[in-house]
Design an enzyme around this catalytic site. Structure first.
Site, PDB file in Angstrom:
ATOM      1  N   ASP A   1      45.341  43.348  -2.313  1.00 33.95           N
ATOM      2  CA  ASP A   1      44.771  42.677  -3.476  1.00 33.95           C
ATOM      3  C   ASP A   1      43.638  43.527  -4.059  1.00 33.95           C
ATOM      4  OD1 ASP A   1      43.707  40.982  -5.371  1.00 33.95           O
ATOM      5  OD2 ASP A   1      43.583  39.249  -4.048  1.00 33.95           O
TER       6      ASP A   1
ATOM      7  N   SER B   1      41.504  32.333  -5.980  1.00 34.40           N
ATOM      8  CA  SER B   1      40.712  33.362  -6.655  1.00 34.40           C
ATOM      9  C   SER B   1      39.336  32.788  -7.006  1.00 34.40           C
ATOM     10  CB  SER B   1      41.466  33.887  -7.869  1.00 34.40           C
ATOM     11  OG  SER B   1      40.930  35.098  -8.316  1.00 34.40           O
TER      12      SER B   1
ATOM     13  N   HIS C   1      47.412  40.180  -5.336  1.00 34.49           N
ATOM     14  CA  HIS C   1      46.648  38.991  -5.683  1.00 34.49           C
ATOM     15  C   HIS C   1      47.511  37.744  -5.803  1.00 34.49           C
ATOM     16  CE1 HIS C   1      42.970  37.121  -7.045  1.00 34.49           C
ATOM     17  NE2 HIS C   1      43.559  36.656  -8.132  1.00 34.49           N
TER      18      HIS C   1
END
Length: 728
Positions: A641, A555, A679
């Site tokens: 995501d 991320s 995610h």
């Protein structure tokens, strides 16, 4: 014999697209890789997946070995420590062969005796609340966004997601009859809470930018068209969340941006009344509220960026009513507080580590509390926090403790005597002796002279001779701290001689609020140069060979990976960016995309500020790929995501493959997209282990560390186990 022919990598088509801001005209030929419904985009992702599989086909035995190692070391049929809430003991359990845990409860027969159940036994009188395996059905993905039991323990609210986009459907069930009472609410955000009588639920809805911005009230069993909008947050920087106090007397509505917060309370027995603000928001002031019997405890940063603790009346409506209780000392950062009838537990960071302090209720004291008493442990590197403690009147608290070399341990801390009892330690099965591993803390020196901590774990028989493979991980954003934790999966790296290190770079919260401030906005480049300094330090100390170091982050940590390999590609042999935020400038320039407006307090607003635009353009990974040699690159992402679109990884890989001078035979550039996940990647424990095994097989192959080392001898274990004290 002829060398095997390598598969041909996909080459994404280029299409004209221009971005222009502040007089800067940028050609972006891969922006077309944005529409997840476009058949051409999906075909490209599938082609990339096929290439990644073909390019790593030789690693299948290694993947299977790693998966087998993880599986053999986990007690697959297991039970959590039962926790008492009202007339029930609540727990979760897992069953061998099943992907998801089962949430269940049994009646309390004797409040003083926690039920002792063997992991492979179904407890007598068990009532299953949620069986994730049943709820998931045939879905490839399954996640829970809310699981709430009413105050009378008769109703369950469950919110689930079966795509990975973090939008949830709500069901309310009668736990006495098993009847479904309501399943009419869909597409909601995280968190659902009951009113005191269980007849009403409060839930959040998200806007088009995936920001929880509305709180709604719903009477169970009624038409959702009759639901009442309780609160709407107009400021696009602010998110909201709904919770309850430990005594379930109060509903707590928390609103917050990256720098400012506001809390509202409502008596849960009067769900149709209005929420009351504890203190109106003030720009730059963050505070958390914990109801504690007849008063409120408030952690706030009004006068101290690392926060102080205050006491306020239960009916407070202004910060003017806050009275100082405890001021943070140098090297401390107050994070939050939990209140019980006899004690308040302060969560904080002390000298870079998570810590707990107990403040015993003292009616004779002016503040109502005695001086704080720290909860201390002997290891040099560890994580600690409160476990599940739902009852306000508890005389003993669950504390969760772990480190790189100590499995997750649930302790019971007796508040009267201070005695600690181990209730459960995560089992580690198979051919593992945890004495074979040692952890330490090292320090790097950044470009500006700042000392940056590094947490390191490796086998005890390794010596700093400059030959070992290493994997450096880092995050460095949102004041998130990358604290030590135990990982069964990580043992598969350590057993192949990998030195595993975590760089606690600026932008994280390890060393206090200033650590975060020095790695955000215009200071963001510190995050990346700190990481390079940590890589160099591992080599300088001899723990890692200069040509055998890998880099991994996810991320915002994926942004770090991309920026660092642009900055110093020669430092790394391989880099893995998981759901990587590598097209950051494009995203932060678009307020219509999820998270963007709220993120301006983290990255700056490049739409309005030319300096922010210039700084972001200088470090955004996608925009700075250069025609030179890079590490082998693995980018992993998920089609659904919401937080970091798959687009970012796809565009990054397309530009890398078209630009870098790598020999694809030795340093390939790969993209792997999970087509039914979000995610956090694949859901279900076995699926998650398979994903980890796939990724780490690629990394280990590039590091030349595919074979397990011989077992550590006793004399080697003793020689490497020294851990220098670092807490003083």
């Amino acid at each position: 014999m002829a060398e095997p022919t390598l598969p041909t990598p996909p080459l994404a088509a280029t299409r004209e697209h221009v971005r222009e801001h502040h007089g800067d005209r940028v050609l972006d030929p891969y922006e077309w890789l944005r529409d997840g419904d476009d058949p051409e985009v999906l075909a490209h992702l599938e082609a990339e997946n096929a290439y990644a599989e073909a390019r790593t086909a030789h690693l299948k035995p290694l993947r299977e070995s790693i998966f087998g190692e993880i599986k053999s070391r986990v007690l697959e049929t297991d039970l959590s420590v039962p926790v008492r809430s009202g007339p029930w003991w609540y727990y979760s359990r897992t069953v061998e062969g099943q992907q998801y845990p089962i949430q269940a409860r049994v009646p309390v027969l004797d409040p003083a005796l926690r039920p002792v159940v063997e992991p492979d036994e179904v407890p007598a009188g068990e009532q299953v609340l949620v069986d994730g395996n049943v709820e998931a059905g045939d879905s490839e993905f399954f996640a829970i966004g809310a699981l709430s039991v009413s105050a009378d323990h008769d109703r369950l609210a469950l919110a689930t997601d079966t795509t990975g986009d973090e939008r949830f459907d709500l069901v309310v069930r009668d736990l006495t009859t098993g009847e479904t009472l309501d399943e009419s609410i869909t597409g909601i955000g995280y968190g659902v809470e009951f009113s005191r009588d269980g007849r009403t639920v409060f839930y959040t809805r998200v806007d088009d930018a995936w920001r929880p911005h509305q709180l709604w009230r719903h009477v169970v069993g009624t038409d959702p068209a009759q639901d009442v909008l309780v609160h709407e947050e107009a400021d696009e920087r602010f998110w909201m969340g709904i919770g309850t106090s430990r005594d379930e007397r109060w509903l707590i509505l928390a609103l917050g941006s990256k720098t400012t917060s506001e809390v509202w309370l409502l008596d849960a027995s009067t769900p149709e009344a209005d929420f009351r603000v504890v203190a109106p928001r003030r720009d730059g002031v963050e505070y958390d509220v914990e109801p504690a019997a007849d008063h409120l405890l408030v952690v706030h940063n009004t006068d101290n960026p690392d926060s102080d603790l205050a006491v306020a009346p239960l009916d407070a409506t202004s910060a003017d009513q806050w009275r100082p209780l405890l001021e943070g000392r140098e090297g401390e950062r107050f994070l939050g507080v939990d209140a019980f009838d006899g004690v308040a537990v302060l969560a904080l960071r002390r000298n870079g580590f998570p810590a707990l302090s107990l403040l015993t209720v003292d009616p004779t004291s002016e503040s109502g509390y005695a001086a704080p008493s720290p909860v201390e442990f002997d290891e040099p590197i560890y994580s600690v926090g409160l476990g599940d403690n739902p009852e306000p009147g508890q005389t003993a608290l669950q504390v969760v403790y772990e480190s790189f070399v100590t499995p997750r341990t649930v302790l019971e801390l007796d508040l009267a005597s201070g005695e600690r009892t181990v209730l459960k330690q995560q089992p580690v099965l198979g051919d593992v002796d945890l004495r074979d591993y040692v952890q330490r803390r090292e320090w790097a020196t950044a470009e500006d002279g700042t000392r940056v901590p590094i947490s390191v774990v490796h086998r005890t028989d390794l010596r700093p001779d400059g030959t070992h493979p290493g994997l450096l991980t880092a995050y460095g954003a949102y004041e998130h701290s990358s604290d030590p934790y135990f990982s069964v999966a990580r043992l598969s790296l350590l057993d192949r001689g990998v030195v595993h290190a975590t760089a606690h770079v600026r932008g994280g919260g390890e060393m206090g609020r200033h650590w975060y401030d020095q790695g955000k906005l215009l200071a963001k480049p510190h995050t990346f140069s700190d990481t390079v300094a940590c890589a160099d330090r591992l080599v300088e100390l001899g723990w890692v060979a200069p040509d055998r170091l890998g880099l991994e982050g996810g991320s915002a940590g994926g942004l770090l990976v991309g920026a660092v390999v642009n900055l110093a590609p020669d430092r790394f042999r391989v880099a893995h960016g998981a759901v990587p935020f590598v097209d950051a400038l494009t995203t932060i320039l678009r307020p219509d995309l999820p998270l963007t407006v709220g993120e301006w307090e983290e990255w700056g607003n490049p739409l309005e500020d030319p300096e922010v635009y210039a700084v972001m353009k200088a470090y955004t990974p996608y925009e700075n790929v250069a025609a030179r040699g890079y590490p082998a690159i693995l980018a992993t992402t998920s089609l659904n995501d919401t937080r970091v679109y798959f687009t970012e990884a796809a565009k990054w890989v397309a530009r890398l493959r078209a630009t870098v001078t790598n020999d694809p035979a030795t340093r390939p550039v790969l993209l792997r997209t999970e087509m039914a996940a979000g995610h956090g990647g694949r859901s279900g424990r076995y699926a998650a282990w398979e994903q980890v095994a796939w990724e780490w097989a690629f990394v280990l192959d590039q590091l030349g560390a595919t074979s397990r080392l011989p077992r550590v001898h006793e004399d080697q274990r003793a020689g490497g186990a020294a851990q220098e004290p670092v807490r003083d």
